[in-house]
Motif scaffolding. Structure first.
Motif, PDB file in Angstrom:
ATOM      1  N   ASP A 167      -0.703  11.641  -5.863  1.00 50.49           N
ATOM      2  CA  ASP A 167      -1.503  12.334  -4.876  1.00 50.49           C
ATOM      3  C   ASP A 167      -0.732  12.606  -3.597  1.00 50.49           C
ATOM      4  N   GLY A 168       0.458  12.026  -3.453  1.00 53.88           N
ATOM      5  CA  GLY A 168       1.307  12.345  -2.319  1.00 53.88           C
ATOM      6  C   GLY A 168       0.804  11.815  -0.999  1.00 53.88           C
ATOM      7  N   SER A 169      -0.005  10.738  -1.008  1.00 50.91           N
ATOM      8  CA  SER A 169      -0.548  10.198   0.224  1.00 50.91           C
ATOM      9  C   SER A 169       0.571   9.728   1.135  1.00 50.91           C
ATOM     10  N   GLY A 170       0.379   9.960   2.439  1.00 51.23           N
ATOM     11  CA  GLY A 170       1.361   9.497   3.403  1.00 51.23           C
ATOM     12  C   GLY A 170       2.480  10.496   3.635  1.00 51.23           C
ATOM     13  N   LEU A 171       2.429  11.639   2.932  1.00 47.13           N
ATOM     14  CA  LEU A 171       3.470  12.657   3.101  1.00 47.13           C
ATOM     15  C   LEU A 171       2.864  13.928   3.652  1.00 47.13           C
ATOM     16  N   GLN A 172       3.673  14.731   4.340  1.00 46.54           N
ATOM     17  CA  GLN A 172       3.211  16.038   4.751  1.00 46.54           C
ATOM     18  C   GLN A 172       3.071  16.914   3.525  1.00 46.54           C
ATOM     19  N   SER A 173       2.207  17.912   3.624  1.00 47.09           N
ATOM     20  CA  SER A 173       1.981  18.799   2.492  1.00 47.09           C
ATOM     21  C   SER A 173       3.273  19.514   2.124  1.00 47.09           C
ATOM     22  N   LYS A 174       3.575  19.547   0.830  1.00 47.88           N
ATOM     23  CA  LYS A 174       4.768  20.227   0.345  1.00 47.88           C
ATOM     24  C   LYS A 174       4.365  21.287  -0.662  1.00 47.88           C
ATOM     25  N   SER A 175       5.243  22.257  -0.869  1.00 50.20           N
ATOM     26  CA  SER A 175       4.967  23.263  -1.888  1.00 50.20           C
ATOM     27  C   SER A 175       5.026  22.610  -3.257  1.00 50.20           C
ATOM     28  N   TRP A 176       4.368  23.222  -4.217  1.00 47.38           N
ATOM     29  CA  TRP A 176       4.313  22.648  -5.575  1.00 47.38           C
ATOM     30  C   TRP A 176       5.701  22.491  -6.156  1.00 47.38           C
ATOM     31  N   SER A 177       6.562  23.489  -5.951  1.00 47.50           N
ATOM     32  CA  SER A 177       7.883  23.428  -6.556  1.00 47.50           C
ATOM     33  C   SER A 177       8.727  22.317  -5.953  1.00 47.50           C
ATOM     34  N   LYS A 178       8.507  21.997  -4.682  1.00 49.95           N
ATOM     35  CA  LYS A 178       9.271  20.930  -4.050  1.00 49.95           C
ATOM     36  C   LYS A 178       8.661  19.567  -4.336  1.00 49.95           C
ATOM     37  N   LEU A 179       7.348  19.505  -4.375  1.00 49.50           N
ATOM     38  CA  LEU A 179       6.681  18.228  -4.599  1.00 49.50           C
ATOM     39  C   LEU A 179       6.964  17.674  -5.976  1.00 49.50           C
ATOM     40  N   LYS A 180       6.820  18.530  -6.976  1.00 47.16           N
ATOM     41  CA  LYS A 180       7.152  18.161  -8.354  1.00 47.16           C
ATOM     42  C   LYS A 180       6.525  16.832  -8.765  1.00 47.16           C
ATOM     43  N   SER A 181       5.282  16.628  -8.388  1.00 45.22           N
ATOM     44  CA  SER A 181       4.679  15.325  -8.636  1.00 45.22           C
ATOM     45  C   SER A 181       3.811  15.272  -9.881  1.00 45.22           C
ATOM     46  N   MET A 182       3.697  16.398 -10.600  1.00 43.17           N
ATOM     47  CA  MET A 182       2.766  16.427 -11.722  1.00 43.17           C
ATOM     48  C   MET A 182       3.424  16.184 -13.067  1.00 43.17           C
ATOM     49  N   VAL A 183       4.726  16.378 -13.175  1.00 40.17           N
ATOM     50  CA  VAL A 183       5.379  16.222 -14.465  1.00 40.17           C
ATOM     51  C   VAL A 183       6.466  15.175 -14.347  1.00 40.17           C
ATOM     52  N   HIS A 184       6.448  14.218 -15.256  1.00 41.35           N
ATOM     53  CA  HIS A 184       7.413  13.126 -15.203  1.00 41.35           C
ATOM     54  C   HIS A 184       7.761  12.767 -16.633  1.00 41.35           C
ATOM     55  N   PHE A 185       8.809  12.020 -16.793  1.00 44.74           N
ATOM     56  CA  PHE A 185       9.223  11.622 -18.120  1.00 44.74           C
ATOM     57  C   PHE A 185       8.906  10.165 -18.347  1.00 44.74           C
ATOM     58  N   SER A 186       8.148   9.886 -19.377  1.00 40.68           N
ATOM     59  CA  SER A 186       7.723   8.548 -19.686  1.00 40.68           C
ATOM     60  C   SER A 186       8.867   7.811 -20.353  1.00 40.68           C
ATOM     61  N   PRO A 187       9.009   6.502 -20.276  1.00 41.76           N
ATOM     62  CA  PRO A 187       8.004   5.614 -19.726  1.00 41.76           C
ATOM     63  C   PRO A 187       7.876   5.792 -18.222  1.00 41.76           C
ATOM     64  N   ASP A 245      10.554  10.322  -2.700  1.00 38.07           N
ATOM     65  CA  ASP A 245      10.096  10.628  -1.351  1.00 38.07           C
ATOM     66  C   ASP A 245       8.727  10.040  -1.028  1.00 38.07           C
ATOM     67  N   PHE A 246       8.137   9.354  -1.991  1.00 36.28           N
ATOM     68  CA  PHE A 246       6.813   8.790  -1.779  1.00 36.28           C
ATOM     69  C   PHE A 246       6.909   7.328  -1.354  1.00 36.28           C
ATOM     70  N   ASP A 247       6.060   6.934  -0.411  1.00 35.43           N
ATOM     71  CA  ASP A 247       6.020   5.549   0.036  1.00 35.43           C
ATOM     72  C   ASP A 247       4.973   4.740  -0.731  1.00 35.43           C
ATOM     73  N   MET A 248       3.783   5.326  -0.946  1.00 34.21           N
ATOM     74  CA  MET A 248       2.703   4.617  -1.641  1.00 34.21           C
ATOM     75  C   MET A 248       2.060   5.561  -2.655  1.00 34.21           C
ATOM     76  N   PRO A 249       2.760   5.888  -3.720  1.00 32.88           N
ATOM     77  CA  PRO A 249       2.222   6.863  -4.683  1.00 32.88           C
ATOM     78  C   PRO A 249       1.106   6.288  -5.543  1.00 32.88           C
TER      79      PRO A 249
END
Length: 256
Positions: A17-37, A112-116
């Motif tokens: 959810d990117g809490s604690g960060l300033q709003s970023k563009s989707w392409s820079k945030l890249k927080s929705m896709v990750h590689f498991s585990p 870049d996240f402190d408390m994701p």
């Protein structure tokens, strides 16, 4: 994992959810896709939190991850760097030889996240390839480890024969695992959640099967914030245009 086929978060998606960060563009945030585990570092100590999957990551330098080398995964990552999905996946930086072992180098999307807040989802209505089932049927090897996993979730799940043998065949375990959760009914399942508030990790979703249970888990996770829906819609639009996604099979990797 990306092996011979695609698994965008291990097929899985990881949402932050990117809490604690300033709003970023989707392409820079890249927080929705990750590689498991789903494993990530927490600044500044670089301690690891493992929600699901197999331990194959180690911390790299400069906000990057080292993942145990797989040639098929390397080929997929190289192709993704040239695909329209490039802004939605970790950057890939080649292979590093370290401590007598090879690693694929990729971005840590959470650096870049402190408390994701993290949710790890496995996408797909089936978690194995047809060729894997055929191979496992030909091998016909009883798996005690999978039997023990089965009874740890549901002691009544094994048949009388499996109980007497103290083992199950891999195809049987995989089919059982899929019907246990929402994989077979909704086309994905929740593997684990880490909440930003208290840092707690919850992996107790093995029996989260029905739509009402899944919706409740999502509602608790987002706490009323539905901004992720727009990001998922954007991701879907890009997936529909992706040559890579169209030509690769999505799957989850089970241990051999």
């Amino acid at each position: 994992d990306i092996e011979s086929s695609l698994s965008p978060t291990r097929s899985p998606c990881s949402a932050g959810d990117g809490s604690g960060l300033q709003s970023k563009s989707w392409s820079k945030l890249k927080s929705m896709v990750h590689f498991s585990p789903l494993a990530f570092t927490l600044k500044p100590r670089h301690s690891w939190v493992q929600l699901a999957g197999h331990t194959s990551f180690t911390a790299g330098d400069g906000g990057r991850l080292l993942k145990r080398y797989c040639e098929c995964e390397q080929r997929c990552l190289e192709k993704l760097m040239k695909d329209v999905l490039r802004p939605y996946v970790p950057g890939y930086y080649g292979v590093l030889h370290k401590d007598e072992q090879d690693f694929n180098i990729m971005d840590d999307l959470l650096t870049d996240f402190d408390m994701p807040s993290i949710m790890d989802c496995k996408m797909g209505s089936r978690t194995c390839l047809e060729e894997e089932l055929i191979k496992a049927k030909e091998c016909q090897r009883l798996r005690r480890d999978m039997y023990e996993k089965m009874i740890s979730v549901d002691p009544a799940a094994p048949t009388e024969e499996e109980r007497a043998q103290q083992g199950v065949l891999k195809p049987r375990y995989m089919r059982w695992r899929e019907t246990l959760s929402s994989t077979a009914t909704l086309g994905f399942r929740i593997e684990g959640i880490k909440q930003k508030g208290d840092g707690s990790c919850n992996t107790g979703f093995k029996k989260t099967k029905h739509r009402e249970q899944v919706v409740k888990a999502f509602e608790d996770f987002v706490d009323g914030d539905k901004s992720y829906l727009k990001r998922l819609e954007e991701l879907r639009s890009v997936l529909e245009k992706s040559d890579f996604f169209r030509t690769h099979e999505v799957r989850t990797r089970f241990p051999p």
